[in-house]
Design an enzyme around this catalytic site. Structure first.
Site, PDB file in Angstrom:
ATOM      1  N   TYR A  70     -12.278  -2.319  -3.815  1.00 57.67           N
ATOM      2  CA  TYR A  70     -12.812  -2.506  -2.465  1.00 57.67           C
ATOM      3  C   TYR A  70     -14.338  -2.389  -2.432  1.00 57.67           C
ATOM      4  O   TYR A  70     -14.907  -2.035  -1.398  1.00 57.67           O
ATOM      5  CB  TYR A  70     -12.189  -1.493  -1.510  1.00 57.67           C
ATOM      6  CG  TYR A  70     -10.822  -1.883  -0.972  1.00 57.67           C
ATOM      7  CD1 TYR A  70     -10.669  -3.025  -0.187  1.00 57.67           C
ATOM      8  CD2 TYR A  70      -9.691  -1.104  -1.210  1.00 57.67           C
ATOM      9  CE1 TYR A  70      -9.434  -3.390   0.325  1.00 57.67           C
ATOM     10  CE2 TYR A  70      -8.447  -1.455  -0.693  1.00 57.67           C
ATOM     11  CZ  TYR A  70      -8.322  -2.600   0.076  1.00 57.67           C
ATOM     12  OH  TYR A  70      -7.102  -2.959   0.595  1.00 57.67           O
ATOM     13  N   LYS A  78       0.824  -1.208   0.000  1.00 59.90           N
ATOM     14  CA  LYS A  78       0.000   0.000   0.000  1.00 59.90           C
ATOM     15  C   LYS A  78       0.868   1.273   0.000  1.00 59.90           C
ATOM     16  O   LYS A  78       2.070   1.222   0.233  1.00 59.90           O
ATOM     17  CB  LYS A  78      -0.945  -0.048   1.206  1.00 59.90           C
ATOM     18  CG  LYS A  78      -1.973  -1.191   1.128  1.00 59.90           C
ATOM     19  CD  LYS A  78      -2.963  -1.135   2.283  1.00 59.90           C
ATOM     20  CE  LYS A  78      -4.008  -2.248   2.168  1.00 59.90           C
ATOM     21  NZ  LYS A  78      -5.034  -2.170   3.246  1.00 59.90           N
ATOM     22  N   ASN A 126      -2.174   0.287   6.710  1.00 56.87           N
ATOM     23  CA  ASN A 126      -1.705  -0.997   7.246  1.00 56.87           C
ATOM     24  C   ASN A 126      -0.860  -1.810   6.276  1.00 56.87           C
ATOM     25  O   ASN A 126      -0.886  -3.038   6.292  1.00 56.87           O
ATOM     26  CB  ASN A 126      -2.879  -1.801   7.820  1.00 56.87           C
ATOM     27  CG  ASN A 126      -3.940  -2.117   6.796  1.00 56.87           C
ATOM     28  OD1 ASN A 126      -3.816  -1.745   5.627  1.00 56.87           O
ATOM     29  ND2 ASN A 126      -4.975  -2.824   7.213  1.00 56.87           N
ATOM     30  N   HIS A 144      -2.211  -5.377   1.418  1.00 56.35           N
ATOM     31  CA  HIS A 144      -3.486  -6.056   1.192  1.00 56.35           C
ATOM     32  C   HIS A 144      -3.193  -7.478   0.762  1.00 56.35           C
ATOM     33  O   HIS A 144      -2.209  -7.730   0.068  1.00 56.35           O
ATOM     34  CB  HIS A 144      -4.295  -5.376   0.070  1.00 56.35           C
ATOM     35  CG  HIS A 144      -5.379  -6.271  -0.480  1.00 56.35           C
ATOM     36  ND1 HIS A 144      -6.612  -6.389   0.113  1.00 56.35           N
ATOM     37  CD2 HIS A 144      -5.379  -7.148  -1.520  1.00 56.35           C
ATOM     38  CE1 HIS A 144      -7.330  -7.285  -0.559  1.00 56.35           C
ATOM     39  NE2 HIS A 144      -6.601  -7.755  -1.554  1.00 56.35           N
ATOM     40  N   GLU A 171      -9.438 -10.612  -7.856  1.00 55.05           N
ATOM     41  CA  GLU A 171      -8.444  -9.560  -7.639  1.00 55.05           C
ATOM     42  C   GLU A 171      -7.235  -9.717  -8.561  1.00 55.05           C
ATOM     43  O   GLU A 171      -6.682  -8.718  -9.030  1.00 55.05           O
ATOM     44  CB  GLU A 171      -8.015  -9.554  -6.170  1.00 55.05           C
ATOM     45  CG  GLU A 171      -9.163  -9.115  -5.264  1.00 55.05           C
ATOM     46  CD  GLU A 171      -8.838  -9.193  -3.780  1.00 55.05           C
ATOM     47  OE1 GLU A 171      -7.710  -9.591  -3.428  1.00 55.05           O
ATOM     48  OE2 GLU A 171      -9.722  -8.835  -2.980  1.00 55.05           O
TER      49      GLU A 171
HETATM   50  P1  RTP Z   1      -7.192  -5.740   3.085  1.00 52.89           P
HETATM   51  O1  RTP Z   1      -8.503  -6.063   2.387  1.00 52.89           O
HETATM   52  O2  RTP Z   1      -6.675  -4.377   2.749  1.00 52.89           O
HETATM   53  O3  RTP Z   1      -6.195  -6.835   2.886  1.00 52.89           O
HETATM   54  O4  RTP Z   1      -7.443  -5.711   4.671  1.00 52.89           O
HETATM   55  P2  RTP Z   1      -8.224  -6.788   5.546  1.00 52.89           P
HETATM   56  O5  RTP Z   1      -8.755  -7.889   4.680  1.00 52.89           O
HETATM   57  O6  RTP Z   1      -7.324  -7.169   6.669  1.00 52.89           O
HETATM   58  O7  RTP Z   1      -9.418  -5.920   6.136  1.00 52.89           O
HETATM   59  P3  RTP Z   1     -10.833  -5.568   5.465  1.00 52.89           P
HETATM   60  O8  RTP Z   1     -11.876  -5.872   6.472  1.00 52.89           O
HETATM   61  O9  RTP Z   1     -10.955  -6.179   4.113  1.00 52.89           O
HETATM   62  O10 RTP Z   1     -10.764  -3.982   5.333  1.00 52.89           O
HETATM   63  C1  RTP Z   1     -10.133  -3.362   4.225  1.00 52.89           C
HETATM   64  C2  RTP Z   1      -9.306  -2.201   4.724  1.00 52.89           C
HETATM   65  O11 RTP Z   1     -10.179  -1.201   5.254  1.00 52.89           O
HETATM   66  C3  RTP Z   1      -9.555  -0.566   6.346  1.00 52.89           C
HETATM   67  N1  RTP Z   1     -10.379  -0.705   7.531  1.00 52.89           N
HETATM   68  N2  RTP Z   1     -10.548   0.254   8.402  1.00 52.89           N
HETATM   69  N3  RTP Z   1     -12.355  -0.064  11.494  1.00 52.89           N
HETATM   70  C4  RTP Z   1     -11.719   0.551  10.533  1.00 52.89           C
HETATM   71  O12 RTP Z   1     -11.434   1.724  10.589  1.00 52.89           O
HETATM   72  C5  RTP Z   1     -11.318  -0.229   9.364  1.00 52.89           C
HETATM   73  N4  RTP Z   1     -11.656  -1.473   9.115  1.00 52.89           N
HETATM   74  C6  RTP Z   1     -11.046  -1.790   7.934  1.00 52.89           C
HETATM   75  C7  RTP Z   1      -8.226  -1.225   6.591  1.00 52.89           C
HETATM   76  O13 RTP Z   1      -7.208  -0.409   6.039  1.00 52.89           O
HETATM   77  C8  RTP Z   1      -8.359  -2.547   5.872  1.00 52.89           C
HETATM   78  O14 RTP Z   1      -7.099  -3.009   5.417  1.00 52.89           O
HETATM   79 MG    MG Z   2      -9.882  -7.488   2.938  1.00 54.97          MG
END
Ligand code: RTP
Ligand code: MG
Length: 143
Positions: free
Chosen positions: A51, A11, A114, A117, A128
């Site tokens: 997303y 990212k 973070n 991804h 994806e």
């Molecule tokens: P990614 O898709 O980026 O790999 O991350 P992830 O699966 O671990 O998490 P996901 O639930 O898919 O969420 C996508 C991205 O949204 C942001 N996020 N912010 N509570 C919050 O403020 C929150 N929750 C999610 C994060 O940057 C996450 O990577």
């Molecule tokens: Mg995710």
């Protein structure tokens, strides 16, 4: 166990922090192989489409703004059980909850910035990978 492909994104925070090589080294040291790799500046529409599953979530606008704030490095990782193995290497979404030695623990600064991804399922990975790469840009090394 099946050989899988998964979509990984370094990212904008990690690209800006000069951590592309360090993060790719984590993948290679763990035995995952790069089958495709490119650096791109996402448009707003590209980030929103990528997303789309989160479009009703309160964090969606800030997520799109962050993902378009600078270039990202997108790659296809390949290996046995690659989808879960990449998620394990990444660590929890919130770096404060990520286990020691994970990419997010070591390189991320906030849940909203973070570091990486990774596809979260076989269905996501298929969608994806195709979102960013055509078949002739993917160089499988397991065939
Ligand atoms: P990614 O898709 O980026 O790999 O991350 P992830 O699966 O671990 O998490 P996901 O639930 O898919 O969420 C996508 C991205 O949204 C942001 N996020 N912010 N509570 C919050 O403020 C929150 N929750 C999610 C994060 O940057 C996450 O990577
Ligand atoms: Mg995710």
């Amino acid at each position: 166990m099946a050989v899988e492909q998964t979509l990984s994104i370094i990212k904008p925070d990690s690209v800006g922090d000069n951590n592309i090589g360090a993060i790719i080294a984590r993948f290679e040291e763990a035995g995952l192989r790069l089958a495709a790799l490119k650096m791109i500046q996402l448009t707003k529409a590209q980030a929103e489409g990528f997303y789309a599953e989160h479009k009703e979530r309160p964090f969606f606008p800030s997520l799109v703004e962050f993902m378009t704030s600078g270039p990202v490095c997108v790659q296809v990782l390949e290996g046995e059980n690659a989808i879960v193995r990449n998620r394990d290497l990444m660590g929890a979404t919130n770096p404060e909850e990520a286990a020691e030695g994970t990419i997010r623990r070591d390189f991320a600064t906030a849940v909203s910035a973070n570091a990486v991804h990774g596809s979260d399922s076989a269905e996501s990975a298929k969608r994806e990978v195709a979102y960013f790469f055509s078949a002739d840009e993917i160089h499988t090394r397991w065939a």
